[in-house]
Design a protein around this motif. Structure first.
Motif, PDB file in Angstrom:
ATOM      1  N   ARG A  43     148.183 -16.380 -53.419  1.00  0.00           N
ATOM      2  CA  ARG A  43     146.759 -16.739 -53.438  1.00  0.00           C
ATOM      3  C   ARG A  43     146.328 -17.259 -54.812  1.00  0.00           C
ATOM      4  NH1 ARG A  43     143.051 -12.053 -51.560  1.00  0.00           N
ATOM      5  NH2 ARG A  43     143.854 -12.716 -49.525  1.00  0.00           N
ATOM      6  N   GLY A  44     145.701 -18.437 -54.788  1.00  0.00           N
ATOM      7  CA  GLY A  44     145.166 -19.016 -56.018  1.00  0.00           C
ATOM      8  C   GLY A  44     146.093 -19.979 -56.719  1.00  0.00           C
ATOM      9  N   LEU A  45     147.334 -20.097 -56.262  1.00  0.00           N
ATOM     10  CA  LEU A  45     148.287 -21.008 -56.895  1.00  0.00           C
ATOM     11  C   LEU A  45     148.644 -22.147 -55.945  1.00  0.00           C
ATOM     12  CD1 LEU A  45     150.809 -18.551 -58.637  1.00  0.00           C
ATOM     13  CD2 LEU A  45     148.849 -19.735 -59.640  1.00  0.00           C
ATOM     14  N   PRO A  46     148.971 -23.311 -56.466  1.00  0.00           N
ATOM     15  CA  PRO A  46     149.356 -24.437 -55.613  1.00  0.00           C
ATOM     16  C   PRO A  46     150.764 -24.257 -55.058  1.00  0.00           C
ATOM     17  CG  PRO A  46     149.559 -25.040 -57.911  1.00  0.00           C
ATOM     18  CD  PRO A  46     148.930 -23.678 -57.900  1.00  0.00           C
ATOM     19  N   VAL A  47     151.032 -24.935 -53.965  1.00  0.00           N
ATOM     20  CA  VAL A  47     152.365 -24.912 -53.361  1.00  0.00           C
ATOM     21  C   VAL A  47     153.248 -25.942 -54.064  1.00  0.00           C
ATOM     22  CG1 VAL A  47     153.701 -25.206 -51.248  1.00  0.00           C
ATOM     23  CG2 VAL A  47     151.400 -24.215 -51.142  1.00  0.00           C
ATOM     24  N   PRO A  48     154.357 -25.536 -54.666  1.00  0.00           N
ATOM     25  CA  PRO A  48     155.238 -26.504 -55.344  1.00  0.00           C
ATOM     26  C   PRO A  48     155.824 -27.502 -54.348  1.00  0.00           C
ATOM     27  CG  PRO A  48     155.755 -24.237 -55.982  1.00  0.00           C
ATOM     28  CD  PRO A  48     154.840 -24.153 -54.803  1.00  0.00           C
ATOM     29  N   PRO A  49     156.150 -28.687 -54.804  1.00  0.00           N
ATOM     30  CA  PRO A  49     156.765 -29.685 -53.919  1.00  0.00           C
ATOM     31  C   PRO A  49     158.023 -29.138 -53.249  1.00  0.00           C
ATOM     32  CG  PRO A  49     156.155 -30.676 -56.009  1.00  0.00           C
ATOM     33  CD  PRO A  49     155.969 -29.201 -56.174  1.00  0.00           C
TER      34      PRO A  49
END
Length: 333
Positions: free
Chosen positions: A256-262
């Motif tokens: 929660r709160g972090l972007p999903v890495p490629p």
């Protein structure tokens, strides 16, 4: 790819057990529908709740103190490992030996077809019993502070050093797997060479019995009571979950709160996820959840072992023959 699906069959038991445990905690009545045979009438436990030894005080619920106890047929170690009565029936080394022998037989079968068995299809270890955290939720606070609800010590792939699956052509797949309905490929032939027509092995039988034990454990009044206490403890910190496995399946919490890495499906463990994980373990320690669940599980496993002693002895005898034949195959016999 079919090769990937085939390898995932090794972990099917672990997934099944996790589902049983998760659904059993949140719906004790409904868990009866999810035993290994798919029929609640096959659950081999009595209606009476088996006795367990008194719980050992847990250092005032201090989560920094690892759970470490032995009693009532259950062993829980500070590193998060656990030994229950059914665990004594299976051996990772034996399963690895059998799988390597199946690889050798499959290789001969493939060579007869003029095909070399790709390394990406050759397993080095056998099926793995589910880790305790898969069945009971987070255990170690040090791991939780780093990994949150993720696998604390990822198991290295059996094929990390293997050739990429891209080298497995449709022709190779067909030769190795054959017709899925008939299981007539080289892999199926190798399994039958060692195990006969009956697909049930000692490992799968133990997992069937384990699933029955888990279903009974999650219906047990002592476990449902401690799960309720855990849920209440979590709510005090703003988390609303029905059982200790639920947070790890909450995709709105994970990362929660972090972007999903490629290329990833989830963000990495975030401060929000780690905070929930630490609270989770604190509540487990405060309510004595793990010790209760382990002791109750051990009691049901002992009951099931007593009721299935003859079948287990028969399965062990077949396993010994299978293991001996596997050793002879690996020695070139």
């Amino acid at each position: 790819m079919q090769a990937i699906r085939e390898r995932r069959l090794w972990t099917a038991c672990a997934v099944l057990l996790a589902v049983i445990s998760l659904e059993g905690c949140s719906d004790p009545a409904g868990s009866q529908k999810h035993n290994a045979a798919g029929d609640s009438s096959s659950v081999a436990v009595s209606n009476a709740e088996p006795s367990i030894p008194p719980l050992i005080p847990t250092e005032n619920g201090d989560p920094s103190k690892p759970v470490d106890f032995e009693g009532g047929g259950a062993v829980v170690r500070a590193d998060g490992s656990m030994i229950l009565p059914l665990d004594t029936y299976i051996s990772a080394d034996d399963e690895s030996t059998i799988v390597r022998a199946e690889n050798a037989l499959a290789q001969k079968c493939m060579q007869a077809k003029g095909i070399e068995l790709p390394k990406s299809l050759a397993l080095n270890t056998g099926p793995q019993a589910p880790a305790p955290y898969v069945l009971y939720g987070l255990i170690d606070i040090d791991s939780a502070k780093i990994y949150g609800y993720r696998e604390p010590h990822p198991i290295k792939s059996r094929n990390d050093s293997a050739s990429p699956d891209a080298k497995v052509t449709p022709a190779v797949e067909q030769a190795y797997f054959g017709d899925p309905k008939r299981d007539d490929g080289c892999a199926g032939q190798a399994r039958r060479k060692l195990g006969g027509q009956n697909a049930r092995t000692l490992f799968t039988y133990v997992q069937e019995l384990r699933s029955q034990s888990l279903a009974a454990t999650n219906r047990d009044g002592r476990v449902t009571a401690v799960v309720s206490k855990w849920s209440a403890c979590m709510r005090e910190s703003g988390y609303d979950y029905p059982n200790p496995l639920a947070p790890g399946h909450d995709r709105s919490l994970l990362g929660r709160g972090l972007p999903v890495p490629p290329g990833a499906t989830l963000p990495p463990p975030s401060p929000a996820e780690i905070a929930a994980a630490v609270t989770d373990i604190k509540c487990k320690r405060r309510t004595n959840y793990l010790q209760t669940a382990a002791l109750v599980s051990a009691a049901y496993e002992q009951e099931i072992i007593a009721k299935h002693a003859s079948e287990l002895r028969d399965a062990q005898a077949k396993q010994r023959l299978k293991l001996q034949e596997s050793k002879e195959i690996l020695q070139g016999g």
